[in-house]
Scaffold this motif. Structure first.
Motif, PDB file in Angstrom:
ATOM      1  N   HIS A  62     -10.397  -0.104   3.681  1.00 16.02           N
ATOM      2  CA  HIS A  62     -11.357  -0.972   2.999  1.00 16.02           C
ATOM      3  C   HIS A  62     -10.886  -2.413   3.072  1.00 16.02           C
ATOM      4  O   HIS A  62      -9.844  -2.769   2.522  1.00 16.02           O
ATOM      5  CB  HIS A  62     -11.541  -0.505   1.551  1.00 16.02           C
ATOM      6  N   HIS A  63     -11.681  -3.230   3.755  1.00 16.18           N
ATOM      7  CA  HIS A  63     -11.291  -4.605   4.074  1.00 16.18           C
ATOM      8  C   HIS A  63     -12.544  -5.400   4.434  1.00 16.18           C
ATOM      9  O   HIS A  63     -13.623  -4.827   4.658  1.00 16.18           O
ATOM     10  CB  HIS A  63     -10.308  -4.605   5.251  1.00 16.18           C
ATOM     11  N   ASN A 100     -17.479  -0.750   3.746  1.00 15.91           N
ATOM     12  CA  ASN A 100     -17.072  -2.153   3.853  1.00 15.91           C
ATOM     13  C   ASN A 100     -18.276  -3.065   4.029  1.00 15.91           C
ATOM     14  O   ASN A 100     -18.402  -4.090   3.351  1.00 15.91           O
ATOM     15  CB  ASN A 100     -16.100  -2.334   5.022  1.00 15.91           C
ATOM     16  N   PRO A 113      -5.747  -0.742   2.379  1.00 13.45           N
ATOM     17  CA  PRO A 113      -6.271  -1.915   3.093  1.00 13.45           C
ATOM     18  C   PRO A 113      -6.616  -1.649   4.549  1.00 13.45           C
ATOM     19  O   PRO A 113      -7.357  -2.426   5.157  1.00 13.45           O
ATOM     20  CB  PRO A 113      -5.132  -2.939   2.970  1.00 13.45           C
ATOM     21  N   THR A 134      -2.262  -1.016  -4.376  1.00 13.57           N
ATOM     22  CA  THR A 134      -2.472  -0.343  -3.096  1.00 13.57           C
ATOM     23  C   THR A 134      -1.979   1.103  -3.192  1.00 13.57           C
ATOM     24  O   THR A 134      -1.151   1.439  -4.040  1.00 13.57           O
ATOM     25  CB  THR A 134      -1.711  -1.046  -1.965  1.00 13.57           C
ATOM     26  N   GLY A 175     -11.106  -4.747  -2.174  1.00 14.91           N
ATOM     27  CA  GLY A 175     -10.475  -4.770  -0.858  1.00 14.91           C
ATOM     28  C   GLY A 175     -11.331  -5.452   0.181  1.00 14.91           C
ATOM     29  O   GLY A 175     -10.822  -6.058   1.132  1.00 14.91           O
ATOM     30  N   VAL A 216      -5.475  -6.996  -5.891  1.00 12.60           N
ATOM     31  CA  VAL A 216      -5.278  -5.577  -5.571  1.00 12.60           C
ATOM     32  C   VAL A 216      -4.303  -5.405  -4.415  1.00 12.60           C
ATOM     33  O   VAL A 216      -3.542  -4.424  -4.377  1.00 12.60           O
ATOM     34  CB  VAL A 216      -6.606  -4.849  -5.286  1.00 12.60           C
ATOM     35  N   LEU A 259      -6.224   0.798  -3.460  1.00 16.87           N
ATOM     36  CA  LEU A 259      -6.803   0.316  -2.213  1.00 16.87           C
ATOM     37  C   LEU A 259      -5.963   0.770  -1.026  1.00 16.87           C
ATOM     38  O   LEU A 259      -4.735   0.652  -1.052  1.00 16.87           O
ATOM     39  CB  LEU A 259      -6.859  -1.213  -2.226  1.00 16.87           C
ATOM     40  N   ARG A 307      -9.317  -9.566  -4.167  1.00 14.77           N
ATOM     41  CA  ARG A 307      -8.583  -8.990  -3.040  1.00 14.77           C
ATOM     42  C   ARG A 307      -7.088  -9.326  -3.113  1.00 14.77           C
ATOM     43  O   ARG A 307      -6.233  -8.464  -2.889  1.00 14.77           O
ATOM     44  CB  ARG A 307      -9.172  -9.461  -1.712  1.00 14.77           C
ATOM     45  N   PHE A 328     -11.818  -0.701  -6.353  1.00 17.95           N
ATOM     46  CA  PHE A 328     -10.809  -1.125  -5.389  1.00 17.95           C
ATOM     47  C   PHE A 328     -11.394  -1.274  -3.985  1.00 17.95           C
ATOM     48  O   PHE A 328     -10.959  -2.129  -3.214  1.00 17.95           O
ATOM     49  CB  PHE A 328      -9.638  -0.150  -5.412  1.00 17.95           C
ATOM     50  N   GLU A 329     -12.382  -0.446  -3.661  1.00 16.24           N
ATOM     51  CA  GLU A 329     -13.063  -0.611  -2.374  1.00 16.24           C
ATOM     52  C   GLU A 329     -13.732  -1.983  -2.304  1.00 16.24           C
ATOM     53  O   GLU A 329     -13.639  -2.685  -1.292  1.00 16.24           O
ATOM     54  CB  GLU A 329     -14.117   0.479  -2.189  1.00 16.24           C
ATOM     55  N   THR A 375     -12.948   4.400  -7.928  1.00 13.79           N
ATOM     56  CA  THR A 375     -12.586   4.097  -6.545  1.00 13.79           C
ATOM     57  C   THR A 375     -13.341   2.879  -6.045  1.00 13.79           C
ATOM     58  O   THR A 375     -12.798   2.037  -5.326  1.00 13.79           O
ATOM     59  CB  THR A 375     -12.905   5.302  -5.647  1.00 13.79           C
TER      60      THR A 375
END
Length: 364
Positions: free
Chosen positions: A175-176, A246, A172, A339, A279, A334, A170, A331, A275-276, A272
């Motif tokens: 992607h948050h 996001n 951050p 990260t 996040g 990760v 991630l 969240r 983790f997106e 991917t």
């Protein structure tokens, strides 16, 4: 160190699932003081679908998809301390691999960075004359985007000196959590391109549950699905740019991860998208694969489905409060363990260790 990195595309995620991985990894390596030049071909209309402008952490050289241009960028490998050939560039892959091995200095660290190890290994097993077999003795490292013990064993069995997984992660800052966006309103969403070794699993884990839950709204994003027959309660978005990921993840009740056949059978290969979604504090449902518990805990940080019936049952019983709790737990996990900052520390240490090894070998 000066790094010459030959990959598919840093600037565009269009038909290029490795883009987020490249951006996260190379951004962190630059923070460790490495000077990076990324070479990408002008191919597959990616330059017409850029997600980002050339970043500050790397010089990006876009070259025409011609033999002459490929030879020219290969020659620049001679100036680098670290030379990386990534899998799946898409044009002149064999030429790039053999060329940079020949062009790089003897003291340079030569790396094959595999972003689809199951597919690459299947190709190597099927083709004993593959250029990778000839290049292997000259490579110092094989780094992989995933795969765990089975991939390490396979690569070392083919003669790799060292094979080290460097997993997705991630960023951050990219992607948050964001506010919901009505464009992406749905009960369950899936984002992924239509690929031959994923389509049957999409039918089972996404389209069959949609048929079973006709009153719920399902949303699919990605290239290639426009010609696919789908139930009436499924909406298709087409390509979703990175800038919208996001909102795509934050808006629906839950998002679905579906591994490709080869990744699922190999295991230890978090996409991917995992983790997106985490996040963004999305409630993630994933198909089952070996090694998942090393990244997220089933039941509390991720929901796991063994088949389409499981997906339908999960969705039928999922409420907003539980979905929110699972997303927030994912969240936290990760952010603590997965990260790109942590992956950057890992790769920086690998490069320094390998440079020391090469220096000792040269003295001996």
């Amino acid at each position: 160190m000066k790094i010459a990195f030959y990959g598919s595309s840093l600037l565009s995620s269009y038909w290029n699932g490795a883009a987020t991985y490249y951006r996260g990894m190379l951004g962190e390596l630059a923070r460790h003081g490495h000077e990076i030049t990324f070479y990408e071909p002008d191919a597959f209309d990616r330059q017409k679908h850029r997600d980002i402008e050339p970043p500050s952490y790397a010089e990006v050289k876009v070259y025409p998809a011609t033999v002459e241009a490929c030879r020219a960028v290969i020659a620049e490998a001679a100036a680098a301390d670290v030379v990386v050939k990534a899998s799946g560039v898409g044009v002149f892959d064999d030429m790039l691999l053999e060329g940079i091995v020949a062009a790089s200095r003897p003291d340079a660290i030569r790396i094959f960075w595999d972003v689809d190890a199951p597919a690459t290994l299947a190709e190597l097993r099927a083709h004993p004359d593959h250029p990778m077999h000839r290049a292997m003795p000259a490579l110092d490292l094989v780094l992989t985007y995933g795969g765990g013990p089975p991939v390490i064993e396979a690569y070392e069995g083919l003669g790799a000196r060292r094979c080290i997984p460097v997993y997705n992660a991630l960023d951050p800052a990219t992607h948050h959590p964001v506010p919901p966006d009505e464009r992406f309103t749905a009960d369950l969403s899936f984002l992924g391109n239509r690929l031959p070794d994923r389509e049957a699993r999409v039918e089972e884990f996404f389209l069959e549950p949609a048929k079973a839950l006709p009153s719920r709204h399902f949303l699919i994003g990605g290239n290639g699905w426009e010609s696919k027959a789908m139930p009436a309660n499924v909406s298709h978005l087409g390509h979703v740019y990175t800038r919208d990921h996001n909102a795509f993840n934050c808006t629906p009740l839950a998002v679905l991860n579906i591994a490709r056949d080869s990744m699922a059978s190999t295991g230890y290969s978090p996409a991917t998208r995992v983790f997106e979604a985490a996040g963004a504090a999305a409630c993630l449902i994933t198909d089952a694969w070996v090694g998942l518990d090393g990244f997220l805990a089933e039941g509390s940080e991720v929901l796991v489905a063994r088949d389409g019936r499981d997906v339908a049952e999960i969705m039928a019983g999922l409420d907003r409060d539980r979905a929110r709790a699972i997303g927030e737990a994912a969240r936290r996990r990760v952010m603590a363990e997965h990260t790109y900052a942590r992956r950057g520390v890992q790769v920086d240490a690998i490069l320094k260790e390998e440079a020391a090894r090469k220096a000792l070998r040269s003295v001996a």
